[in-house]
Design a protein around this motif. Structure first.
Motif, PDB file in Angstrom:
ATOM      1  N   GLN A  71       0.830  -1.207   0.000  1.00 37.62           N
ATOM      2  CA  GLN A  71       0.000   0.000   0.000  1.00 37.62           C
ATOM      3  C   GLN A  71       0.868   1.262   0.000  1.00 37.62           C
ATOM      4  OE1 GLN A  71      -3.192   0.162   2.846  1.00 37.62           O
ATOM      5  NE2 GLN A  71      -3.707  -2.017   2.622  1.00 37.62           N
ATOM      6  N   GLN A  72       1.993   1.222   0.716  1.00 37.69           N
ATOM      7  CA  GLN A  72       2.916   2.361   0.678  1.00 37.69           C
ATOM      8  C   GLN A  72       3.486   2.554  -0.723  1.00 37.69           C
ATOM      9  OE1 GLN A  72       5.836   2.761   3.848  1.00 37.69           O
ATOM     10  NE2 GLN A  72       4.721   1.298   5.122  1.00 37.69           N
ATOM     11  N   LEU A  73       3.834   1.443  -1.383  1.00 42.43           N
ATOM     12  CA  LEU A  73       4.351   1.532  -2.751  1.00 42.43           C
ATOM     13  C   LEU A  73       3.289   2.081  -3.691  1.00 42.43           C
ATOM     14  CD1 LEU A  73       6.469   1.003  -4.917  1.00 42.43           C
ATOM     15  CD2 LEU A  73       5.688  -1.378  -5.013  1.00 42.43           C
ATOM     16  N   GLN A  74       2.052   1.609  -3.527  1.00 43.86           N
ATOM     17  CA  GLN A  74       0.958   2.115  -4.368  1.00 43.86           C
ATOM     18  C   GLN A  74       0.745   3.607  -4.150  1.00 43.86           C
ATOM     19  OE1 GLN A  74      -2.762   0.108  -3.682  1.00 43.86           O
ATOM     20  NE2 GLN A  74      -3.831   1.170  -5.350  1.00 43.86           N
ATOM     21  N   ALA A  75       0.803   4.040  -2.891  1.00 39.30           N
ATOM     22  CA  ALA A  75       0.639   5.470  -2.600  1.00 39.30           C
ATOM     23  C   ALA A  75       1.785   6.283  -3.191  1.00 39.30           C
ATOM     24  CB  ALA A  75       0.548   5.683  -1.094  1.00 39.30           C
ATOM     25  N   TYR A  76       2.999   5.747  -3.133  1.00 39.92           N
ATOM     26  CA  TYR A  76       4.149   6.480  -3.672  1.00 39.92           C
ATOM     27  C   TYR A  76       4.053   6.594  -5.190  1.00 39.92           C
ATOM     28  CZ  TYR A  76       8.921   8.056  -4.371  1.00 39.92           C
ATOM     29  OH  TYR A  76      10.007   8.788  -4.733  1.00 39.92           O
ATOM     30  N   LEU A  77       3.680   5.501  -5.853  1.00 46.56           N
ATOM     31  CA  LEU A  77       3.509   5.561  -7.303  1.00 46.56           C
ATOM     32  C   LEU A  77       2.383   6.512  -7.683  1.00 46.56           C
ATOM     33  CD1 LEU A  77       3.953   1.787  -8.250  1.00 46.56           C
ATOM     34  CD2 LEU A  77       5.589   3.653  -8.545  1.00 46.56           C
ATOM     35  N   GLY A  78       1.344   6.588  -6.831  1.00 40.48           N
ATOM     36  CA  GLY A  78       0.272   7.545  -7.080  1.00 40.48           C
ATOM     37  C   GLY A  78       0.763   8.972  -6.995  1.00 40.48           C
ATOM     38  N   HIS A  79       1.633   9.246  -6.031  1.00 40.67           N
ATOM     39  CA  HIS A  79       2.221  10.580  -5.927  1.00 40.67           C
ATOM     40  C   HIS A  79       3.071  10.905  -7.158  1.00 40.67           C
ATOM     41  CE1 HIS A  79       1.882  10.345  -1.261  1.00 40.67           C
ATOM     42  NE2 HIS A  79       0.787  10.874  -1.809  1.00 40.67           N
ATOM     43  N   LEU A  80       3.845   9.913  -7.620  1.00 42.94           N
ATOM     44  CA  LEU A  80       4.672  10.140  -8.800  1.00 42.94           C
ATOM     45  C   LEU A  80       3.825  10.442 -10.027  1.00 42.94           C
ATOM     46  CD1 LEU A  80       7.560   7.499  -8.637  1.00 42.94           C
ATOM     47  CD2 LEU A  80       7.674   9.944  -8.193  1.00 42.94           C
ATOM     48  N   SER A  81       2.682   9.753 -10.150  1.00 43.22           N
ATOM     49  CA  SER A  81       1.808  10.000 -11.299  1.00 43.22           C
ATOM     50  C   SER A  81       1.235  11.412 -11.282  1.00 43.22           C
ATOM     51  CB  SER A  81       0.666   8.976 -11.326  1.00 43.22           C
ATOM     52  OG  SER A  81      -0.183   9.146 -10.199  1.00 43.22           O
ATOM     53  N   GLN A  82       1.225  12.036 -10.105  1.00 47.91           N
ATOM     54  CA  GLN A  82       0.757  13.417  -9.972  1.00 47.91           C
ATOM     55  C   GLN A  82       1.934  14.404  -9.875  1.00 47.91           C
ATOM     56  OE1 GLN A  82      -1.880  13.514  -6.584  1.00 47.91           O
ATOM     57  NE2 GLN A  82      -3.065  11.745  -7.287  1.00 47.91           N
ATOM     58  N   PHE A  83       3.115  13.922 -10.274  1.00 44.80           N
ATOM     59  CA  PHE A  83       4.341  14.750 -10.265  1.00 44.80           C
ATOM     60  C   PHE A  83       4.646  15.273  -8.863  1.00 44.80           C
ATOM     61  CE2 PHE A  83       2.433  15.091 -14.478  1.00 44.80           C
ATOM     62  CZ  PHE A  83       3.477  14.624 -15.273  1.00 44.80           C
ATOM     63  N   SER A  84       4.485  14.392  -7.884  1.00 47.47           N
ATOM     64  CA  SER A  84       4.799  14.713  -6.499  1.00 47.47           C
ATOM     65  C   SER A  84       5.733  13.640  -5.949  1.00 47.47           C
ATOM     66  CB  SER A  84       3.526  14.781  -5.646  1.00 47.47           C
ATOM     67  OG  SER A  84       3.849  14.899  -4.263  1.00 47.47           O
ATOM     68  N   LEU A  85       6.701  14.051  -5.142  1.00 46.78           N
ATOM     69  CA  LEU A  85       7.636  13.115  -4.526  1.00 46.78           C
ATOM     70  C   LEU A  85       7.332  12.891  -3.049  1.00 46.78           C
ATOM     71  CD1 LEU A  85      10.988  14.311  -6.167  1.00 46.78           C
ATOM     72  CD2 LEU A  85       9.561  12.355  -6.810  1.00 46.78           C
TER      73      LEU A  85
END
Length: 328
Positions: A71-85
């Motif tokens: 779930q942490q990985l999914q949330a991080y990839l979601g942030h990347l898709s929104q151009f957020s780190l």
């Protein structure tokens, strides 16, 4: 095929390969960091002196550290898709903004270090190839071996002792004079003074590699038929060396330079720490100590993008230097 279409085809090919590479790097880095003991909540609690179990649970819940790994990985990839780190618990600010503050300093340092390494390495390698087997070649080979063998942090400390402590020519650390009101060219020259020693420390290791590589490549090219033909036509020896030998010998050097961009950033961790340079290398070191994995992931992600971009530029440079090179 025209030169422009060949360059366009090379660029499309490298972009297509870069996308899955970036995704794979992000996932691998994230999973490897999960094996590291401790997290940002432990560090924050340690700095506070003590913390209750409820406080620790609240900290982990606030930063999403209590979620399962996937779930942490999914949330991080979601942030990347929104151009957020993501967000930095240690610095209490968005990671992208934090990296944006440090990135220009690191790019300037790496650019100057790579320029020094390529200029000195190619020049020394050309001299070594011109005097192959003779005294200048042997002396420069020993010098290159010395550059290659000495640790970077020791070189940095010795440069500080010589040029800052004894001679007083250059500052020993920092990125500029505190409270300085310089602007324009004066400010740029002042910052350049602070960059000379760290950039030189970072470059000397790669000078040795490029010098040896240039020497070997030039000796190999010199024995080829087109070089002998150019010399037989009465072309001046310096033109044969520069336009025919050196240009073809640059192909392996530029390839190695693109591969070394990641090594430059890795070496910047030590150099920036020694010289108190406010760049990404020092930020990554601080992120490891504070277990701020969002910042460390951001630095690693950006480093991967820089290396991939450098390889793309190297591919385009190869296609320009040698029209025979095509990407299928």
């Amino acid at each position: 095929m025209s030169a422009l279409s060949r360059l366009g085809r090379t660029l499309r090919h490298t972009v297509v390969l870069a996308i899955p590479t970036v995704i794979g790097i992000v996932v691998l880095n994230f999973l490897l960091l999960q094996l590291t003991p401790g997290d940002a909540a432990d560090v924050l609690a340690g700095e506070a002196g003590a913390a209750t179990a409820e406080t620790m649970a609240a900290l982990r819940s606030r930063f999403g550290l209590d979620l399962p790994v996937l779930q942490q990985l999914q949330a991080y990839l979601g942030h990347l898709s929104q151009f957020s780190l993501g967000f930095s618990p240690r610095y209490n600010m968005p990671v992208l903004a934090l990296i944006g503050q440090r990135l220009p300093s690191t790019l300037a340092l790496m650019g100057l270090a790579l320029t020094i390494a390529l200029a000195l390495g190619i020049a020394l390698g050309a001299v070594m190839a011109s005097f192959a087997g003779r005294l200048p070649d042997r002396l420069l080979s020993v010098l290159a071996l010395l550059f290659y063998s000495v640790p970077g942090f020791w070189v940095g400390l010795m440069l500080i002792v010589v040029f800052s402590v004894h001679l007083g020519w250059l500052p020993s650390g920092g990125a500029g004079r505190i409270g300085s009101d310089l602007t324009g060219l004066a400010a740029w020259l002042d910052q350049l003074r602070y960059m000379v020693l760290p950039a030189t420390s970072l470059a000397l290791f790669f000078v040795a590699i490029y010098a040896r590589l240039t020497r070997a490549a030039m000796l190999e090219v010199q024995s080829q038929d087109f070089v002998r033909t150019a010399a037989a036509k009465g072309i001046a020896p310096w033109r044969v060396t520069v336009q025919h030998v050196l240009r073809n010998a640059l192909l392996p050097v530029t390839t190695m330079a693109g591969m070394h961009l990641g090594g430059l950033l890795g070496g910047a961790v030590v150099v920036e720490t020694v010289y108190s340079w406010p760049g990404l290398g020092r930020l990554a070191f601080e992120a490891v100590l504070s277990r701020d994995f969002n910042v460390l992931m951001g630095v690693l992600f950006l480093s991967s993008l820089l290396v991939i971009l450098a390889n793309m530029l190297v591919d385009l440079l190869h296609a320009w230097l040698d029209p025979r090179i095509e990407v299928h």
